[in-house]
Design a protein around this motif. Structure first.
Motif: not given
Length: 389
Positions: A174-185, A231-246
């Motif tokens: 919870l101390a990590a930003d979900p979108v920043a975490t997803y993008e770092a990975l 939910t925030a991580a899902f929206d970043r993943w789902y709203d990407a213009p193409y499938r970046e990863t599973g």
């Protein structure tokens, strides 16, 4: 009886990291202290024989073997080669995978040759950004491990070793930003991600949440910070213009919401088909149960005296194979039960058994309803576009 198709082998019971959230070393069950450091070849050989017997009895043409620990690569390249050779000759076709922190790939590059020889899919634990990863995943000296882990992941992701790279596992913080975490990975180009909820129970609730008793009211009224994070991580993943990863959790929930079936112990109602073989040959249930109480994963069985059919018939495994009838009354009455499945079994522990909702019930409720809404909107948009043609 549901046959086992996944065999998780603890080939090394110690680790070269000191992660503060580790369910094995920091959990209620400390049985690792009395176990050998590595799984000896006699134990591997016996396990391979038991796997072959089980596959023949159940008519299985293929099984999955997951090499785990501790840190499995601490066995070194020679022992790893011998372990894989024994298992590869078990009888059925074996698909190998391995979960690691990656550090030994840098220290002993010969390990990569062995992994290639047996086509072992390698998943690495990496918790997002350097700061977030190093908050929890530290070396025994207290120093952070991100730099070395990142170097190992880059090595796996290189052209030479890309075929081994199975993905990254990240524990939600919870101390990590979900979108920043997803993008770092995402920067490491993983073929797949797993976003994992920290193991917790009603007796030891997750960090940042005050939950002292199992919920008996609609979970939507409870705070759901982990659900909001996901939910925030899902929206970043789902709203990407193409499938970046599973992302395994998001994909499995989507499949279940669309009426499909997901092979996961974390969501859905599919029966458990995984068994753990400890370094001494002891047969246990899923490792996550070690957070519940001392001996929670135990069965009293081992590969020396018992076959896997006996383990599959054990009451502890049968309790996790009953689907809807194996859940408590709150979960059984929930409209989301066929998607959530009651959550991970270990997360339902409340001191008097597992017949409770997950301690993450509110979070899963929030995430599932959000994904359902996004999927409905997507279907409606497609239908509208089709009608305008």
């Amino acid at each position: 009886m549901v046959p086992f198709r996944q065999f998780l082998l603890k080939i090394h019971s110690r680790c070269n990291l000191a992660c503060d959230y580790c369910y094995m070393y920091e959990g209620a069950d400390q049985s690792w202290r009395a176990r050998p450091r590595r799984m000896e070849l006699a134990t591997v050989r016996r396990t391979a024989r038991r796997i072959a017997e089980h596959a023949a009895e159940q008519g299985l043409d293929e099984v999955s073997v997951v090499l785990h620990g501790g840190e499995p690569l601490l066995v070194g390249p020679a022992h790893l080669d011998a372990v894989l050779a024994e298992l590869a000759g078990a009888g059925p076709q074996v698909r190998f995978s391995l979960q690691t922190n990656g550090l030994r790939l840098l220290d002993q590059p010969a390990l990569l040759d062995v992994l290639h020889r047996y086509r072992v899919g390698v998943a690495v634990s990496l918790d997002g950004t350097r700061v977030d990863h190093d908050r929890h995943r530290r070396l025994p000296s207290g120093a952070g491990s991100w730099e070395r882990t990142a170097a190992a992941v880059r090595l796996l992701g290189s052209d030479r070793h890309r075929e081994l790279f199975a993905g990254l596992l990240c524990v939600v913080d919870l101390a990590a930003d979900p979108v920043a975490t997803y993008e770092a990975l995402l920067e490491f180009g993983p073929p797949r991600l797993d976003l994992l909820l920290p193991h917790a129970t009603w007796q030891e609730p997750p960090t940042g949440v005050r939950r002292s008793v199992p919920c008996s009211v609609p979970s939507g009224v409870d705070p759901a910070p982990y659900g909001e994070w996901l939910t925030a991580a899902f929206d970043r993943w789902y709203d990407a213009p193409y499938r970046e990863t599973g992302v395994r959790l998001f994909e499995e929930l989507s499949v279940l919401l669309l009426g499909g079936r997901a092979a996961s112990e974390a969501v859905g109602l599919a029966p458990v088909d995984l068994v753990v073989v400890e370094a001494d040959g002891t047969l246990e249930q899923a490792d996550s149960l070690k957070v519940a109480y001392d001996g929670a994963a135990g069965t009293g069985l081992d590969v020396w005296r018992h076959g896997f059919a006996e383990a599959a018939a054990h009451p502890a495994f049968r309790a996790r194979q009953r689907g809807l009838s194996g859940l408590g009354p709150v979960c059984a009455a929930c409209p989301l039960v066929r998607v959530c499945g009651g959550g991970l079994y270990a997360h339902r522990w409340a001191g008097d058994g597992f017949a409770h909702p997950s301690v993450y019930c509110a979070d899963m409720d929030r995430l599932i309803r959000h994904i359902a809404g996004r999927l409905r909107a997507g279907v409606a948009e497609l239908a509208g576009a089709g009608s305008r043609r």
